[in-house]
Design a protein around this motif. Structure first.
Motif, mmCIF file in Angstrom:
data_model
loop_
_atom_site.group_PDB
_atom_site.id
_atom_site.type_symbol
_atom_site.label_atom_id
_atom_site.label_comp_id
_atom_site.label_asym_id
_atom_site.label_seq_id
_atom_site.Cartn_x
_atom_site.Cartn_y
_atom_site.Cartn_z
ATOM 1 N N ALA A 174 0.818 -1.211 0.000
ATOM 2 C CA ALA A 174 0.000 0.000 0.000
ATOM 3 C C ALA A 174 0.851 1.260 0.000
ATOM 4 O O ALA A 174 0.330 2.364 -0.074
ATOM 5 N N GLY A 175 2.160 1.109 0.112
ATOM 6 C CA GLY A 175 3.060 2.255 0.056
ATOM 7 C C GLY A 175 3.049 3.085 1.317
ATOM 8 O O GLY A 175 3.067 4.305 1.271
ATOM 9 N N CYS A 176 3.032 2.445 2.472
ATOM 10 C CA CYS A 176 2.920 3.188 3.714
ATOM 11 C C CYS A 176 4.241 3.747 4.200
ATOM 12 O O CYS A 176 4.258 4.551 5.107
ATOM 13 N N VAL B 151 4.266 1.015 19.107
ATOM 14 C CA VAL B 151 5.332 1.045 18.098
ATOM 15 C C VAL B 151 4.704 0.793 16.738
ATOM 16 O O VAL B 151 3.998 -0.196 16.544
ATOM 17 N N THR B 152 4.970 1.693 15.787
ATOM 18 C CA THR B 152 4.545 1.483 14.409
ATOM 19 C C THR B 152 5.783 1.194 13.572
ATOM 20 O O THR B 152 6.854 1.763 13.800
ATOM 21 N N LEU B 153 5.637 0.271 12.641
ATOM 22 C CA LEU B 153 6.742 -0.153 11.777
ATOM 23 C C LEU B 153 6.350 0.030 10.319
ATOM 24 O O LEU B 153 5.182 -0.058 9.969
ATOM 25 N N ASP B 154 7.360 0.209 9.468
ATOM 26 C CA ASP B 154 7.056 0.257 8.039
ATOM 27 C C ASP B 154 7.517 -1.032 7.364
ATOM 28 O O ASP B 154 7.964 -1.979 8.008
ATOM 29 N N SER B 155 7.412 -1.063 6.062
ATOM 30 C CA SER B 155 7.634 -2.281 5.285
ATOM 31 C C SER B 155 9.047 -2.843 5.365
ATOM 32 O O SER B 155 9.258 -4.006 5.038
ATOM 33 N N ARG B 156 10.017 -2.078 5.805
ATOM 34 C CA ARG B 156 11.383 -2.605 5.915
ATOM 35 C C ARG B 156 11.484 -3.768 6.888
ATOM 36 O O ARG B 156 12.447 -4.515 6.878
ATOM 37 N N PHE B 157 10.488 -3.909 7.739
ATOM 38 C CA PHE B 157 10.537 -4.928 8.777
ATOM 39 C C PHE B 157 9.504 -6.024 8.565
ATOM 40 O O PHE B 157 9.025 -6.630 9.510
ATOM 41 N N THR B 158 9.187 -6.315 7.310
ATOM 42 C CA THR B 158 8.193 -7.319 6.965
ATOM 43 C C THR B 158 8.474 -8.655 7.645
ATOM 44 O O THR B 158 7.586 -9.274 8.200
ATOM 45 N N HIS B 159 9.708 -9.096 7.604
ATOM 46 C CA HIS B 159 10.065 -10.386 8.209
ATOM 47 C C HIS B 159 11.193 -10.222 9.210
ATOM 48 O O HIS B 159 12.025 -11.103 9.361
ATOM 49 N N ASP B 160 11.222 -9.094 9.892
ATOM 50 C CA ASP B 160 12.318 -8.779 10.793
ATOM 51 C C ASP B 160 11.761 -8.403 12.158
ATOM 52 O O ASP B 160 11.081 -7.399 12.304
ATOM 53 N N SER B 161 12.058 -9.205 13.158
ATOM 54 C CA SER B 161 11.581 -8.937 14.513
ATOM 55 C C SER B 161 12.542 -8.048 15.296
ATOM 56 O O SER B 161 12.321 -7.789 16.468
ATOM 57 N N THR B 162 13.585 -7.556 14.645
ATOM 58 C CA THR B 162 14.592 -6.749 15.325
ATOM 59 C C THR B 162 13.999 -5.574 16.102
ATOM 60 O O THR B 162 14.378 -5.370 17.262
ATOM 61 N N PRO B 163 13.089 -4.767 15.534
ATOM 62 C CA PRO B 163 12.595 -3.616 16.305
ATOM 63 C C PRO B 163 11.960 -3.999 17.641
ATOM 64 O O PRO B 163 12.322 -3.436 18.672
ATOM 65 N N LEU B 164 11.029 -4.927 17.629
ATOM 66 C CA LEU B 164 10.373 -5.301 18.885
ATOM 67 C C LEU B 164 11.358 -5.939 19.848
ATOM 68 O O LEU B 164 11.308 -5.690 21.067
ATOM 69 N N GLY C 261 11.898 7.938 17.487
ATOM 70 C CA GLY C 261 11.845 7.406 16.135
ATOM 71 C C GLY C 261 13.215 6.980 15.666
ATOM 72 O O GLY C 261 14.246 7.409 16.207
ATOM 73 N N TRP C 262 13.220 6.118 14.664
ATOM 74 C CA TRP C 262 14.454 5.628 14.053
ATOM 75 C C TRP C 262 14.266 5.643 12.548
ATOM 76 O O TRP C 262 13.193 5.293 12.040
ATOM 77 N N GLY C 263 15.333 6.033 11.851
ATOM 78 C CA GLY C 263 15.235 6.137 10.400
ATOM 79 C C GLY C 263 14.323 7.296 10.035
ATOM 80 O O GLY C 263 14.161 8.256 10.788
ATOM 81 N N ASP C 264 13.719 7.201 8.892
ATOM 82 C CA ASP C 264 12.793 8.245 8.433
ATOM 83 C C ASP C 264 11.357 7.813 8.718
ATOM 84 O O ASP C 264 10.538 7.668 7.818
ATOM 85 N N ALA C 265 11.088 7.575 9.985
ATOM 86 C CA ALA C 265 9.788 7.098 10.474
ATOM 87 C C ALA C 265 9.569 5.620 10.174
ATOM 88 O O ALA C 265 8.448 5.147 10.202
ATOM 89 N N ALA C 266 10.655 4.881 9.916
ATOM 90 C CA ALA C 266 10.526 3.442 9.740
ATOM 91 C C ALA C 266 10.023 2.806 11.027
ATOM 92 O O ALA C 266 9.262 1.838 11.007
ATOM 93 N N ILE C 267 10.436 3.388 12.158
ATOM 94 C CA ILE C 267 10.023 2.922 13.482
ATOM 95 C C ILE C 267 9.657 4.162 14.287
ATOM 96 O O ILE C 267 10.461 5.086 14.396
#
Length: 161
Positions: free
Chosen positions: A26-28, A133-146, A78-84
């Protein structure tokens, strides 16, 4: 490590991953370097917990550096450009009243998953204040943020169990 407090099946974990994947489609993801988020207005006691959490948050998550949103507050990060994006002291989400709500566990912290068009949102459960915590598509299969946020949450936001 993410596991369910309700013993989520692989199918439900795949569903959570699919939610993030659909959000990506969806391009979030945002590329705006100046992100604005609503600052929560918790009680004085919850604000103190959030300030303690703010002091413990990591400078990086994965390869993303700390880039706190505007307006600057000890209740947001926040981290990145609102990725997290993290907000502490948010109101109890309505979805927590639903016994069928999706939930996962990351390194000792339970998180309720909310599926949204703009991307997944995770909110802590069983804590003295709610951390979102809101995440963007960079973390589709990555549990690193949580997983990276779990230790600071455990250290500063007491469990109510």
């Amino acid at each position: 490590m993410i596991r369910s407090r309700r013993r989520l099946s692989g199918r439900l974990l795949a569903r959570a991953s699919a939610v993030v994947l659909l959000s990506a489609a969806a391009g979030c993801a945002t590329t705006d370097a100046t992100v604005t988020v609503a600052v929560p207005t918790p009680s004085q006691g919850e604000t103190a917990l959030c300030r303690a959490l703010h002091q413990e948050l990591p400078e990086t998550i994965g390869d993303l550096g700390r880039n706190d949103p505007q307006p600057r507050s000890d209740l947001t990060a926040g981290w990145g450009d609102a990725a997290i994006v993290l907000r502490c002291g948010v109101p109890r989400p309505e979805g927590m009243s639903d016994p069928q709500a999706d939930a996962v566990e990351a390194d000792g912290v339970n998180w309720m998953l909310e599926e949204r068009d703009s991307g997944p949102r995770f909110t802590t459960t069983y804590r003295e204040t709610y951390v979102e915590v809101t995440l963007d598509s960079r973390f589709t299969h990555d549990s690193t943020p949580l997983a990276r946020l779990a230790a600071p949450v455990v250290k500063t936001i007491p469990s109510v169990l």
